[in-house]
Scaffold this active site. Structure first.
Site, PDB file in Angstrom:
ATOM      1  N   ASP A 144       8.863 -36.830  13.253  1.00 27.07           N
ATOM      2  CA  ASP A 144       8.659 -36.946  11.811  1.00 27.07           C
ATOM      3  C   ASP A 144       9.821 -36.240  11.133  1.00 27.07           C
ATOM      4  O   ASP A 144      10.090 -35.072  11.409  1.00 27.07           O
ATOM      5  CB  ASP A 144       7.332 -36.283  11.423  1.00 27.07           C
TER       6      ASP A 144
ATOM      7  N   ASP B  18      11.164 -35.533   7.302  1.00 29.17           N
ATOM      8  CA  ASP B  18      10.838 -35.621   5.880  1.00 29.17           C
ATOM      9  C   ASP B  18      11.978 -35.058   5.048  1.00 29.17           C
ATOM     10  O   ASP B  18      12.429 -33.924   5.285  1.00 29.17           O
ATOM     11  CB  ASP B  18       9.566 -34.831   5.551  1.00 29.17           C
TER      12      ASP B  18
ATOM     13  N   ARG C 277       8.758 -43.558  16.837  1.00 29.48           N
ATOM     14  CA  ARG C 277       7.723 -43.253  15.849  1.00 29.48           C
ATOM     15  C   ARG C 277       6.923 -44.504  15.537  1.00 29.48           C
ATOM     16  O   ARG C 277       7.476 -45.559  15.233  1.00 29.48           O
ATOM     17  CB  ARG C 277       8.367 -42.719  14.561  1.00 29.48           C
TER      18      ARG C 277
ATOM     19  N   ARG D  54       2.595 -37.888  16.276  1.00 24.69           N
ATOM     20  CA  ARG D  54       3.879 -38.585  16.212  1.00 24.69           C
ATOM     21  C   ARG D  54       4.913 -38.026  17.167  1.00 24.69           C
ATOM     22  O   ARG D  54       4.920 -36.844  17.463  1.00 24.69           O
ATOM     23  CB  ARG D  54       4.418 -38.564  14.795  1.00 24.69           C
TER      24      ARG D  54
END
Length: 164
Positions: A96, A98, A82, A93
């Site tokens: 990712d 989160d 990343r 990307r």
């Protein structure tokens, strides 16, 4: 053990394979156990550019603090290449991850905001989350299905194109 939900996304390289490997990497951490995982969905970029994304959500149990879990997620992102180009928001990307929620914690700092500030606005989060938490209730008391339908009507740019 604490329960947390993590959103997964990628739109560069072999995105689905990357997400599968990232979940295995997360589950291999001594302090984290993946206990549920959604299907993967192909989604159109939202406030981003590049090719379509592959997205999903997983539920974990962990002994890590929220901050330590987020640091672990950032380390996994880095392990998978990343990059965060300076001055570019929402760049394409390779991976990712989160942190969406951690138990019922609500907090905001320079490093971490819980729950994730945009999770209730994004179909690419809500649809996979509904796979593993179909009875989820939004902060305003609406159901996850009600929110999904409202977003579909309001924001036609958000598109879930397929699932794997």
């Amino acid at each position: 053990m604490n329960k947390a939900y993590i959103a997964l996304g990628a739109n560069l390289g072999e995105a689905k394979a990357t997400l599968e490997k990232a979940v295995k990497t997360l589950d291999a951490l001594a302090s984290v156990s993946v206990i549920a995982q959604s299907q993967y969905y192909k989604t159109a970029p939202v406030d981003s550019s590049g090719p379509d994304y592959v997205n999903g959500v997983c539920q974990v149990q962990t002994t890590l603090t929220p901050e330590a879990l987020l640091r672990a997620l950032l380390a996994i992102e880095a392990q998978f290449g990343r990059e965060r180009p300076e001055g570019v928001v929402n760049a394409p990307r390779t991976l990712d991850l989160d942190l969406l929620t951690y138990e019922d914690e609500v907090r905001q700092s320079d490093f971490l905001t819980l729950p994730h500030p945009r999770m209730e606005e994004r179909l690419f989060v809500l649809i996979p989350l509904a796979d593993i938490a179909p009875n989820w209730t939004m902060q305003d008391g609406s159901s996850i299905q009600e929110r999904i339908e409202a977003i579909k009507l309001k924001d036609t740019k958000q598109a879930v194109l397929a699932f794997f």
